[in-house]
Design an enzyme around this catalytic site. Structure first.
Site, PDB file in Angstrom:
ATOM      1  CD  GLU A  42      34.516  45.938  43.934  1.00 30.87           C
ATOM      2  OE1 GLU A  42      34.235  44.869  44.518  1.00 30.87           O
ATOM      3  OE2 GLU A  42      35.635  46.464  43.965  1.00 30.87           O
TER       4      GLU A  42
ATOM      5  CG  HIS B  51      37.156  42.104  38.968  1.00 32.46           C
ATOM      6  ND1 HIS B  51      37.017  43.436  38.643  1.00 32.46           N
ATOM      7  CD2 HIS B  51      37.554  42.070  40.272  1.00 32.46           C
ATOM      8  CE1 HIS B  51      37.305  44.180  39.696  1.00 32.46           C
ATOM      9  NE2 HIS B  51      37.635  43.385  40.696  1.00 32.46           N
TER      10      HIS B  51
ATOM     11  NE  ARG C   9      48.960  42.128  40.351  1.00 34.33           N
ATOM     12  CZ  ARG C   9      47.704  42.268  40.812  1.00 34.33           C
ATOM     13  NH1 ARG C   9      47.423  43.197  41.695  1.00 34.33           N
ATOM     14  NH2 ARG C   9      46.730  41.470  40.379  1.00 34.33           N
TER      15      ARG C   9
ATOM     16  CE1 TYR D  17      47.090  46.477  46.640  1.00 28.87           C
ATOM     17  CE2 TYR D  17      47.219  48.857  46.348  1.00 28.87           C
ATOM     18  CZ  TYR D  17      47.566  47.569  45.943  1.00 28.87           C
ATOM     19  OH  TYR D  17      48.386  47.393  44.864  1.00 28.87           O
TER      20      TYR D  17
END
Length: 423
Positions: free
Chosen positions: A206, A140, A149, A251
């Site tokens: 999730e 994950h 990224r 975040y």
């Protein structure tokens, strides 16, 4: 004394094929009904064993348990008796329920003790004081790193050195079946425009497991990996709902906040660590070598099959994920050791979620973010619609079980209906 885990045990209770709740499981929960105040129950087949009624019938007299512990809104008081006592209690229940024992089977009290699950309402089983959510599945974390990224350096530099986690919101954790409204907040759909306010557009599930602590510590003390299992009472399925668009905007620099605080759901039955013992497997080879306080011995991962389905309000469900709890780079013992290494005290009833559990294959990805790969791979549904993320009036259904030697130990279902935003 009968051992509840004995795979040869048979029961006089009728157990449907593929039931999550054979005599070898006996998970604990809290139920109520029009005829029952909130109280402790144990699942077997399609029945609930009412421990208060069992105690009042004199069949648990050897444990000297006060009725107030069993006629209770939460399991915390029962768990606080200690694993030595609750393990013996579970074995006593297995003894009473085995096929050649007539103590309960032929007892006049049986009608009061055995309750149909269909006639009961399950409640949140734990009074959750604190809640930590980890980020411990390497597949994950790698998928998220690839999406947001550098694909060649998907994992952040600290990821293989410590179990990453954050302190979540305990007050908005609810039991399976509780509807959750789509959250509202700030998002930034376009990088070159100001943020906007409105309903979350990228609502996600999730797939997680969560463990409950059954023993507390004093401030300033630590729990080692060797002793961590003494503190873990049991596990439940856990759906950590996420607002991906709110999360993306908020975040940095402090991580999850409003994107995670609007609701998470757990299954109502707490499956004891002892019941899961047959499913222990080896964990990952951890490279680079971890620091001494995170080293451990033995099998600390668990082979638990996990499934997620999405069901529209009036349509057929679609299974979108088949994963496994064994896909944890950081195990529960390491997580608890890391949580307490600073001297952080823990309490009975604290909840620790695993983080999204994804496997290496696409059908094993544990969130819609990964399954649809940021919305680029829509999932076809049986009714002809598609899903990139969760829509209003969808229900997310989590299921999980381990199976060995003909014995299946499961968790029931964790169902989360999604309602439209309040705006």
């Amino acid at each position: 004394m009968v051992q509840a885990n004995d795979p040869s045990l048979k029961t006089w209770v009728e157990i449907p094929a593929n039931s999550d709740f054979p005599i070898q499981n006996l998970p604990f929960g809290i139920f109520e009904s029009p005829n029952h105040s909130p109280r402790v129950g144990v699942a077997i087949g399609e029945k609930i064993v009412d421990l208060l009624a069992l105690n009042r019938a004199g069949l648990l007299s050897e444990f000297d348990i006060d009725d107030s512990i069993l006629e209770n809104r939460y399991l915390n008081d029962l768990i606080s008796l200690g694993k030595a006592k609750t393990s013996k209690l579970r074995n006593r229940l297995a003894d009473l329920l085995r096929e050649d024992n007539d103590e309960l089977r032929d007892n006049v009290a049986r009608a009061k003790v055995m309750v149909k699950q269909s006639a009961a309402t399950m409640l949140l089983p734990i009074n959750i004081g604190d809640y930590t959510d980890f980020y411990s599945s390497m597949d994950h974390a790698t998928n998220v790193g690839k999406m947001f990224r550098d694909p060649e350096n998907a994992l952040l530099p600290n990821w293989k050195h410590l179990p990453v986690g954050y302190h979540g919101r305990a007050s908005s954790i609810v039991v399976s079946g509780t509807p959750i409204h789509r959250p509202v907040g700030q998002t930034k759909p376009n990088d070159d425009e100001p943020p906007v306010y409105g309903p979350c557009r990228l609502l996600d599930f999730e797939l997680e497991m969560a463990f409950v602590t059954g023993k507390g510590t004093a401030l300033g003390s630590q729990v080692s990996t060797a002793e961590a299992e003494e503190f873990i009472f049991g596990l439940a399925l856990f759906n950590d709902l996420s607002a991906r668009d709110i999360q993306k905007w908020e975040y940095v620099p402090l991580g999850p906040f409003l994107a995670k605080n609007f609701g998470s759901a757990m299954s109502p039955w707490i499956v004891t660590l002892e019941a899961l013992d047959p499913f222990r497997v080896d964990g990952y080879d951890q490279d680079p070598e971890v620091l001494p306080y995170l080293k451990y011995e033995g099998k600390k991962n668990y082979d638990i099959n996990l499934e997620v389905a999405i069901k529209p309000e009036s349509g057929e469900e679609k299974v979108v994920c088949n994963s496994n709890f064994k896909y944890m780079y950081w195990n529960m013992c390491q997580q608890l050791a890391h949580q307490t290494v600073t001297g952080c005290n823990i309490n009975v009833g604290d909840l620790y979620a695993s983080g999204t559990i994804s496997g290496p294959e696409e059908n094993e990805f544990g969130s819609m973010l990964e399954i649809s790969w940021r919305g680029t791979k829509p999932v076809p549904m049986p009714d002809g619609t598609e899903r990139k993320f969760i829509q209003d009036k969808d229900s997310v259904i989590l299921r999980g079980y381990g199976e060995r030697d003909g014995v299946r130990i499961g968790f029931g279902e964790c169902i989360t209906p999604i309602l439209p935003a309040k705006i």
